[in-house]
Design a protein around this motif. Structure first.
Motif: not given
Length: 336
Positions: A281-284, A271-275, A199-204
């Motif tokens: 910009n989350v580290s591996k 694929p959702i994790f790559d998104e 929820r921080k990454v995407f504007d839900i």
């Protein structure tokens, strides 16, 4: 027949008649979960269940409890409530099978700002589907209307499951040895962990509906394929990959002095994790320490049983593959 109503209570924000209506609406769903051990109807003060212990030398109860977490926020945004209950069941039963236990029965708890019976019915529809997938009964629950505590359109959902295993068949991680093979069982998506970061990454609130639907994909329930596996294979260890990802959950299944060696290219990342990684910009390291990355559960078996393990899991509908191996070490997990 219940003839109970309170005008004063209703004026305070609690409509007890809505609770009675919700129970009536959910009964047809609950009926789908009935198993031979069920001894009571929903609506009483306690759920009765008589377990079948025939063939067991020393029956041991196994319990698990959990909620859905902030994934619920996505259900509110999408106004989609009939799958979130699957997540609740999955988070409980997937833990129980890590001990080798067969889930027997489930109870749910729904707390809401306002009881909309049709919405409660949808939530319980998901819970019952999770129970059906797990082969267990929904024998009770509670719906609490709490005005002023929750917003009218929001709710929380938690559950509690009980299973059973013969003591001699409890999965003992001390059987794990150097050279054992780690088998991955694929996840269906993000499952029910890491949604505060999601929820921080995407504007839900303004996200594309296709993204919301992908994120709402229910947590996979592994009960039936794992139970089928345990009938044929001496499984040395099982880990449910939940919050904390690889780095927290895999070491929980290992005895001291052993480490899980996993080559990153072996992980079939969805694929959702790559998104998520790209958008935030989350580290591996943080990705593998937060999410399941496409691996919802692992089973650890001897090298000689690895091929047969994959064969059994695939025959039971699982996308299973070799993820890594067990080696000596003190790091818990080595991802390279």
């Amino acid at each position: 027949m219940i003839n109970s109503k309170s005008g004063a209570y209703a004026e305070s924000g609690v409509d007890i008649t809505a609770g009675y209506k919700a129970v009536q609406l959910m009964k047809k769903h609950i009926a789908r979960t009935e198993t031979e051990g069920v001894m009571s109807d929903v609506g009483g003060f306690g759920g009765l269940f008589k377990p079948d212990i025939s063939g067991m030398e020393e029956p041991v109860m196994v319990s698990g409890t959990d909620g859905v977490g902030t994934k619920l926020k996505l259900a509110f945004v999408a106004d989609k409530h009939n799958t979130i209950g699957i997540d609740c069941v999955a988070m409980c039963v997937n833990d129980i099978i890590c001990c080798g236990g067969q889930p027997l029965f489930f109870l749910d708890y729904i707390a809401c700002g306002k009881n909309f019976p049709e919405k409660i019915e949808q939530i319980v529809e998901g819970v019952t589907e999770g129970c059906v997938q797990s082969g267990m009964a929904l024998i009770g629950g509670e719906t609490a209307e709490m005005p002023g505590f929750y917003p009218e359109d929001e709710y929380d959902l938690a559950g509690f499951a009980v299973g059973m295993v013969d003591r001699k068949k409890i999965i003992d991680k001390n059987k794990i040895a150097e050279g054992d093979v780690i088998i991955a069982l694929s996840s269906s998506g993000v499952h029910s962990n890491g949604f505060s970061l999601v929820r921080k990454v995407f504007d839900i609130e303004n996200a594309d509906r296709s993204l919301i639907d992908t994120l709402l994909t229910p947590t996979k329930i592994y009960v039936k394929p794992v139970m089928a596996l345990l009938k044929e294979i001496d499984v040395h260890g099982i880990a449910h990959i939940t919050g904390g990802g690889f780095y927290e959950n895999i070491p929980r299944a290992l005895p001291e002095g052993l480490v899980a060696r996993i080559e990153e290219k072996n992980v079939r990342v969805l694929p959702i994790f790559d998104e998520i990684a790209k958008a935030g910009n989350v580290s591996k390291r943080d990705m593998f320490n937060t999410f399941n990355m496409g691996v919802g559960m692992i089973c650890i078996v001897s090298a000689e049983d690895a091929d047969r393990t994959i064969e059994i899991l695939k025959a039971n509908g699982e996308d299973a593959y070799v993820l890594g191996e067990i080696a000596t070490g003190d790091e818990g997990i080595v991802l390279w």
